[in-house]
Each structure stands twice: as C-alpha cells, then as structure tokens.
Design an enzyme around this catalytic site. Structure first.
Site, PDB file in Angstrom:
ATOM      1  N   LEU A  39      16.391 -38.872  32.148  1.00 33.31           N
ATOM      2  CA  LEU A  39      14.958 -38.843  31.857  1.00 33.31           C
ATOM      3  C   LEU A  39      14.681 -37.811  30.761  1.00 33.31           C
ATOM      4  CD1 LEU A  39      13.634 -38.876  35.548  1.00 33.31           C
ATOM      5  CD2 LEU A  39      13.881 -40.830  34.006  1.00 33.31           C
ATOM      6  N   LYS A  52      16.256 -26.373  19.818  1.00 33.60           N
ATOM      7  CA  LYS A  52      15.834 -24.985  20.031  1.00 33.60           C
ATOM      8  C   LYS A  52      16.976 -24.145  20.577  1.00 33.60           C
ATOM      9  CE  LYS A  52      12.146 -26.421  18.430  1.00 33.60           C
ATOM     10  NZ  LYS A  52      12.751 -27.704  18.102  1.00 33.60           N
ATOM     11  N   GLY A 184      10.722 -31.783   5.652  1.00 32.72           N
ATOM     12  CA  GLY A 184       9.771 -31.647   6.747  1.00 32.72           C
ATOM     13  C   GLY A 184      10.323 -30.724   7.820  1.00 32.72           C
ATOM     14  N   ILE A 186      11.868 -31.241  10.783  1.00 30.45           N
ATOM     15  CA  ILE A 186      13.204 -31.510  11.326  1.00 30.45           C
ATOM     16  C   ILE A 186      14.285 -31.089  10.337  1.00 30.45           C
ATOM     17  CG2 ILE A 186      14.794 -33.328  12.060  1.00 30.45           C
ATOM     18  CD1 ILE A 186      12.334 -34.838  13.152  1.00 30.45           C
ATOM     19  N   VAL A 239      16.617 -39.678  -3.265  1.00 27.65           N
ATOM     20  CA  VAL A 239      18.019 -40.032  -3.073  1.00 27.65           C
ATOM     21  C   VAL A 239      18.195 -41.511  -3.382  1.00 27.65           C
ATOM     22  CG1 VAL A 239      19.870 -40.244  -1.384  1.00 27.65           C
ATOM     23  CG2 VAL A 239      18.434 -38.195  -1.419  1.00 27.65           C
ATOM     24  N   ASP A 316       3.955 -40.907  20.287  1.00 27.50           N
ATOM     25  CA  ASP A 316       4.396 -41.284  18.944  1.00 27.50           C
ATOM     26  C   ASP A 316       4.140 -42.744  18.605  1.00 27.50           C
ATOM     27  OD1 ASP A 316       5.256 -38.702  18.813  1.00 27.50           O
ATOM     28  OD2 ASP A 316       7.383 -39.160  18.501  1.00 27.50           O
ATOM     29  N   HIS A 448      -1.244  -2.378  21.579  1.00 24.97           N
ATOM     30  CA  HIS A 448      -0.512  -1.747  20.472  1.00 24.97           C
ATOM     31  C   HIS A 448       0.770  -1.110  21.008  1.00 24.97           C
ATOM     32  CE1 HIS A 448       0.227   0.497  16.774  1.00 24.97           C
ATOM     33  NE2 HIS A 448       0.454   1.567  17.529  1.00 24.97           N
TER      34      HIS A 448
END
Length: 469
Positions: A39, A52, A184, A186, A239, A316, A448
């Site tokens: 998953l 990451k 970009g 990626i 390219v 997406d 601070h």
C-alpha cells in the site's frame, strides 16, 4: 453475492489511503483496490518517502566531508557505503507501508489486490495478477490512481542507464556523470542526491529558468546556490535524443530550444524528470462515460464529482499541483462531503517544498503572479546571513520573502530558501488560512535563537523595518 460497500477507492496512495481512513472514521464501509503488493502508492514506495531517505543520508555525508572540521569535529574522510544507504531507504519505506497496513486493519478497511476498473456506476471490477476477477458493488467510487512519469518521444526508458525517478532511487553505483532532463522539483532533488555522493550533474531544461511556476527571484537565487555546489545547467535547451554506446555509457544530444547546433553530453545515466501525467489508463473511463480534459485528467466539480453520478476523483488524476498533501486534503474533503459534511480544500494556501540543501518552500502567490494580476503588493525580505541561529549552524544561505497586499496588509504569498524551509513555511500557511496580516506575524513572539525569527523579521520589514538588518 458480491460485497456491497459505501465507498470503494481505486488506489492507495496518499489521497486514496487518507480518504479511506477518513471515510471509515465517519462510519462508512470502505474498500480499497490496489494493484501493487504494498500500500501507499508512488509516494510511499518509489517517490516522496524513499527520496527523502536518500536526501537526508546524502546531506549528512556531504556535511561530514565538508563542514565537520570547521565545527571542531575531526574524523577520517567518510567513505560511502551505498548498499547500506539503500538498506536505510528500504527500511524507511517498509516502516511507512506497514503503518498504512496497520491503519487499514484498525479502521476495518477491506483491501482488494489487483487492477481496478469501472464497468458501470456502482461497480468496480478487480483483476488480480492471477485468479478470477472480483466485482465490487458500491454506492460511491473515488478514483485515486495518481500519476506516472512523463517521457520524451523517442527516448527508451530502461531504468538502468535511462531512468525515471523510480530508477534514480535504485542505482547500484554512483554515476560519474549524470544528465538530468528537466529542472523541476524531482530533477533537482535527485540530482542533488547523486551530486553529493560524487556524481558530476548537468541539468538540461527547455525553459530559460529552473523550477517553473515558482517565484522567479527565488528560482534565480536558488540556481546560483546549486551552481556553487557544482551543479551545471543548460537552460533554454531541449534533448533531441539519447544514444546508447557499446561500453554501456550514453550520449545525450542537446539542442537550443529555439533551434541551432546540437552538442553531445557524455553520461553514465540520464534521468528523465520532465514531469508527471495522470494515471487513468485501464480504468475504463471512456466506457462508463467519465469526462477527461486534454491532459487525460478527470474533470470534476467543486465537490470532486465527475461527469457520472457516484464517481469522484482526487489527487494527481485531477487538475492542480501534483502534491501528496494536496491529494490527502482532497481525500479528507471528499469523504466528508459523502458523509454530508462540508469538506473543503483551500488551494490558495497549499505549500510546496523542494527538499534540497538549502530547501525551498513556498505558499500562495508569487511576485510574477501578482504583477500579472495587477495587485498592488509590498515585499518584506530578511536574509539568513543576519540570523544568529543560522550562523551557529553554518547555514546562512537564503532568505525569507513575504508578499502582502498594500491596502489591507493581508499576506498573499511567502517564499523561503534556507535550512529547514519546509518546516518553517507552515506558520505562514496557517497565517494565510486565517487571512492574517503581516503585522499579526510581526507582533507574534518567536523563540530566540531560531531560524524562524527570520520569518518575523521579514514581516517586520513590511512595516517599520526589521530589527537585525
């Protein structure tokens, strides 16, 4: 008799699995269809999470090589153990994927393994790798199948020498020369990983700038920083082809975007990172009558409903930034809408982060957009060179930039280049969610010494002026 569900989600990426959990919390009987053995979708398996892990590991490797001595830490020259770094990445992926499995069991979500398609409204057909198909009866369907890497015509991807982000996360050796096609997020992130580990990286970008869509001043400054680190750029270039040599190397043919003489770049690996496209193939959208736009994305209304009643889409596969957290918020929203609540996503306050070193984080409008819209805005900026904590950390690159409306002082956008920018951007996201003014931020006490003080100083500079510059 086929199982009957209140909601069936196709895809278990960040949008799909979060939608499933929220819907189960709201009392729905939920099914999820997933074609992979694990998953979590692209993000957890071959995207956000593993990248990451490598970004963090490679950043520490670079720190040990270059900064430890100045901090009074004397060690012998660090040696790269790439197999162990990859093991770390695999462990991180396994832990996150296992976490989703646990959450599904906890929330009594049923998982069907196989490719999901929609033969008709209210039905989902699951085709496993082997065995008989299963038909699910369901009141509602959410399409959350994510995206796949886009490719250039005539370039063959083998995920070994010509790779997408998937192959770039699995390289068995550090390439001597890496050509990244596309400047970009990626491309810059994965280019940074392999550059830190020893590769010579050249980025080819069709446009005349990096990070299309981000604030142009931020992009220019960030490019300079990457160039100082050793990354080379060929902008306004395209390219024309990639040729494989007998010795296993490749030749990348690069031409000016507007035409002209080509040059050839020798490389061990080429990373195609020109963007991603909606993954709707095989769903049967044309059969059931779900409308898509010119880019193959599902067309939805303000409540994520497609052109067919009972069929929704998020993430997406619909318009908007291709970000995991955007998909998550849409998943929560559609689950709440289906349960009769008022689910909502504020697209004006969705942060974006480039996880390089330094990081780039952004939310809201860019200067370019405000100029184009004719908005009368003011700018507050503060450099990390004037921040005490940044000096102590040897992380003084970058700045905070806040854009506010001249008349109302309302913050319209914010952009940060710097160490941990991705963590710091969220106080500005929260401020914008509440339609806050820069004065609100300027009058808010910040501990601070912290890097976040630079945000307050940038807000102060929009008024009477920053204190420390």
């Amino acid at each position: 008799m086929a199982d009957q569900f209140d909601l069936t989600i196709i895809g278990s990426g960040p949008g799909g699995y979060v939608c499933a959990i929220r819907a189960a919390q709201l009392g729905m009987k939920v099914a999820v269809v997933e074609k992979w053995q694990t998953l979590g979708g692209t993000c957890l398996n071959i995207g956000c999470i593993p990248s990451k892990a490598l970004l963090h590991a490679s950043e520490l490797f670079e720190e040990a090589n270059h900064n430890f001595k100045a901090l009074g830490i004397d060690i012998s020259t660090p040696k790269l153990n790439l197999p162990q770094m990859m093991n770390h990445k695999a462990d991180v992926v396994s832990s996150n994927v296992g976490g989703v499995e646990y959450l599904f069991k906890k929330n009594k979500i049923t998982v069907f393994r196989g490719i999901g398609s929609i033969p008709a409204a209210g039905k989902v057909l699951v085709t496993p790798q082997s065995g008989a198909q299963t038909e699910i009866l369901t009141k509602n369907i959410v399409i959350a199948t994510g995206s796949v890497s886009a490719n250039l015509p005539g370039i063959e991807i083998d995920e070994e020498t010509v790779v997408t982000s998937t192959g770039a996360l699995e390289l068995q050796a550090v390439p001597n020369k890496l050509v990244v096609i596309g400047a970009g997020v990626i491309g810059l992130e994965l280019g940074s990983v392999w550059m830190r580990l020893g590769a010579q990286v050249t980025v080819v970008e069709y446009l005349d700038r990096i990070l299309p869509g981000m604030d142009s001043e931020v992009a220019r400054q960030f490019q300079r920083m990457l160039q100082k680190q050793g990354m080379e750029f060929k902008l306004s270039s395209k390219v024309a082809g990639v040729d494989r040599e007998e010795d296993g190397s490749i030749k990348v043919r690069v031409e000016p975007a507007q035409g002209g003489a080509a040059e050839v770049l020798s490389a061990d690996v080429a990373l195609v990172a020109i963007g991603r496209k909606a993954n709707t193939e095989g769903l049967g959208l044309d059969i059931v009558g779900v409308a898509v736009d010119e880019r193959g994305r599902v067309q939805v209304d303000g409540h994520y409903k497609s052109s067919v009643d009972g069929i929704y889409a998020i993430g997406d596969v619909i318009a908007g930034p291709m970000l995991a957290h955007k998909a998550e918020d849409e998943g929560i929203a559609v689950a709440e809408i289906l349960s009769g609540q008022a689910g909502h996503v504020n697209y004006a306050a969705i942060p974006g982060v480039v996880y390089t070193n330094p990081e780039v984080a952004t939310v809201g409008k860019t200067e370019d957009e405000l100029k184009a819209e004719g908005v009368d805005y003011k700018i507050g900026k503060f450099p990390f060179t004037a921040n005490g904590r940044a000096k102590a950390m040897m992380s003084t690159q970058g700045f905070v930039k806040i854009l506010a409306d001249v008349e109302t002082d309302r913050v319209l956008g914010a952009h940060i280049i710097g160490k941990n920018a991705g963590e710091m951007i969220h106080e500005l996201v929260t401020l914008m969610e509440f339609s806050g003014a820069s004065e609100d931020l300027a009058r808010t006490t910040h501990a601070h010494p912290t890097l976040s003080e630079a945000i307050r100083e940038a807000a102060l500079s929009l008024g009477d002026g920053a204190i420390h510059i």
